[in-house]
Scaffold this active site. Structure first.
Site, PDB file in Angstrom:
ATOM      1  N   GLY A   1     -17.262  -2.280  30.706  1.00  0.00           N
ATOM      2  CA  GLY A   1     -16.435  -3.476  30.639  1.00  0.00           C
ATOM      3  C   GLY A   1     -15.266  -3.252  29.700  1.00  0.00           C
ATOM      4  O   GLY A   1     -14.768  -2.129  29.550  1.00  0.00           O
ATOM      5  N   GLU A   2     -14.801  -4.326  29.052  1.00  0.00           N
ATOM      6  CA  GLU A   2     -13.667  -4.293  28.117  1.00  0.00           C
ATOM      7  C   GLU A   2     -12.337  -4.010  28.809  1.00  0.00           C
ATOM      8  O   GLU A   2     -11.308  -3.925  28.141  1.00  0.00           O
ATOM      9  CB  GLU A   2     -13.869  -3.252  27.006  1.00  0.00           C
ATOM     10  CG  GLU A   2     -15.100  -3.433  26.165  1.00  0.00           C
ATOM     11  CD  GLU A   2     -15.211  -2.400  25.050  1.00  0.00           C
ATOM     12  OE1 GLU A   2     -14.248  -1.613  24.835  1.00  0.00           O
ATOM     13  OE2 GLU A   2     -16.268  -2.369  24.395  1.00  0.00           O
ATOM     14  N   GLY A   3     -12.335  -3.790  30.122  1.00  0.00           N
ATOM     15  CA  GLY A   3     -11.127  -3.352  30.804  1.00  0.00           C
ATOM     16  C   GLY A   3     -10.947  -1.850  30.807  1.00  0.00           C
ATOM     17  O   GLY A   3      -9.891  -1.340  31.188  1.00  0.00           O
TER      18      GLY A   3
ATOM     19  N   GLU B   1     -13.047  -7.928  29.629  1.00  0.00           N
ATOM     20  CA  GLU B   1     -13.863  -9.014  29.084  1.00  0.00           C
ATOM     21  C   GLU B   1     -14.856  -8.484  28.066  1.00  0.00           C
ATOM     22  O   GLU B   1     -15.157  -7.300  28.017  1.00  0.00           O
ATOM     23  CB  GLU B   1     -14.602  -9.745  30.200  1.00  0.00           C
ATOM     24  CG  GLU B   1     -15.201  -8.885  31.294  1.00  0.00           C
ATOM     25  CD  GLU B   1     -16.235  -7.898  30.838  1.00  0.00           C
ATOM     26  OE1 GLU B   1     -17.090  -8.277  30.010  1.00  0.00           O
ATOM     27  OE2 GLU B   1     -16.219  -6.746  31.313  1.00  0.00           O
TER      28      GLU B   1
ATOM     29  N   ALA C   1     -11.772   0.207  24.423  1.00  0.00           N
ATOM     30  CA  ALA C   1     -10.593  -0.288  25.148  1.00  0.00           C
ATOM     31  C   ALA C   1      -9.313   0.000  24.378  1.00  0.00           C
ATOM     32  O   ALA C   1      -8.287   0.348  24.982  1.00  0.00           O
ATOM     33  CB  ALA C   1     -10.736  -1.787  25.411  1.00  0.00           C
TER      34      ALA C   1
END
Length: 336
Positions: free
Chosen positions: A303-305, A163, A87
């Site tokens: 994930g992680e954005g 997240e 990210a």
């Protein structure tokens, strides 16, 4: 005197009058209209996009629903704060600011750049008992809204959500099951990388969790099966909606948070921009439940954005389309 709110017809008329064939930019034109209607201006801004990464742990990991141990969560938080996660790399590449928030990590964390919004040291094991109390669920929603407002007060035009939390796809699957709604088997995927045996075990644990409670009311579903980071992302959507700020929603887990947010407050759907369709089983169906058209389909499931970050340039381009492109009349009259 304040600018009157634009109508969709007025925004589309302005796009059609530009120096190019009407409709020639397809989905980007639709995105430009969405931005204008969310921000309630004919010239939306997307200069500053802020990614909020919410981290939290899940008691469900005690029953082996993840291929990774729970101590990966604090390790990854440290990696975000060091600027070395995927990210971070993507955020630098697309010029997005990043804030890391401890929503409920099951460890004591301390770092000057870490926002401490911890509601609990991980949720309870939802396969055996409610994940959180009603007060904790409400507090997590409120703290998420606070984080959204804080980012907007710092000058962000648009928020992106990300997240981190081992066990989060299990929680998201249970939320989808009740709030989409959808059959549980359609909601459960490999998450961080289960093999066939691991996936079968995950399905069995989540079936036991679902059988423990028949909750369908959104706040009760959230407290029975949710995670602190998911609740805070839902609250962040509420906070952004109160400020007419767009929110770029990432993948499966962030979409579950959006589902919670919308089921609690249906009017907040209007601020959600869905970044991508992930490779996680169930994500496509959950997007359908929200009547959402994602911008990208890149087979992501991190994930992680990360998906939200990859969509950020498209959002900026759509905003620029409304502010920086000449009309055909101006071109023909030489008014450039």
């Amino acid at each position: 005197m304040s600018e009157p709110f634009p109508t969709e017809a007025a925004v589309r008329a302005g796009l059609d009058a530009q120096a190019r064939p009407p409709g020639s930019l397809g989905r980007i034109e639709d995105l430009a209209v969405e931005l204008a209607l969310i921000q309630r201006t004919a010239t939306p801004r997307a200069d500053r996009i802020a990614l909020l990464i919410f981290a939290g742990d899940h008691g469900l990991t005690q029953d082996g629903v993840s291929a990774y141990p729970a101590d990966v969560t604090p390790a990854m938080v440290a990696t975000f704060l060091a600027g070395r996660a995927t990210a971070n790399a993507f955020a630098r590449a697309v010029g997005v600011e990043t804030t890391v928030i401890d929503a409920g990590v099951a460890a004591d964390l301390s770092h000057p750049a870490l926002v401490d919004a911890k509601t609990g040291r991980g949720t309870k094991n939802a396969a055996r008992e409610p994940a959180m109390t009603p007060d904790q669920a409400r507090l997590a929603l409120a703290r998420g809204a606070e984080q959204a407002r804080a980012a907007l007060d710092r000058g962000a035009d648009i928020l992106a959500l990300g997240e981190m939390g081992i066990g989060s796809t299990a929680s998201a699957a249970l939320l989808m099951h009740r709030l989409a709604p959808a059959p549980l088997d359609d909601c459960v995927g490999v998450g961080t990388g289960h093999d066939a045996a691991g996936l079968a075990h995950k399905r069995a644990v989540l079936a036991r969790a679902a059988g423990r409670s028949d909750a369908t009311e959104p706040l009760e579903v959230l407290r029975q099966f949710g995670g602190y980071e998911i609740a805070m992302m839902a609250g962040a959507i509420h906070g952004a909606a109160d400020r007419n700020a767009p929110v770029i929603v990432d993948g499966f887990i962030c979409t579950a948070a959006a589902l919670v947010a919308v089921r609690l407050r249906p009017e907040t759907r209007r601020v959600c921009l869905f970044a991508h369709r992930s490779a996680e089983a169930g994500h496509g169906r959950m997007l359908q439940a929200l009547d959402a058209r994602p911008l990208l389909d890149l087979n992501l499931r991190l994930g992680e954005g990360t998906g939200a970050l990859l969509a950020a340039p498209l959002v900026r381009a759509a905003a620029a389309l409304l502010s920086d492109v000449a009309s055909l009349d101006d071109v023909m009259a030489g008014r450039l």
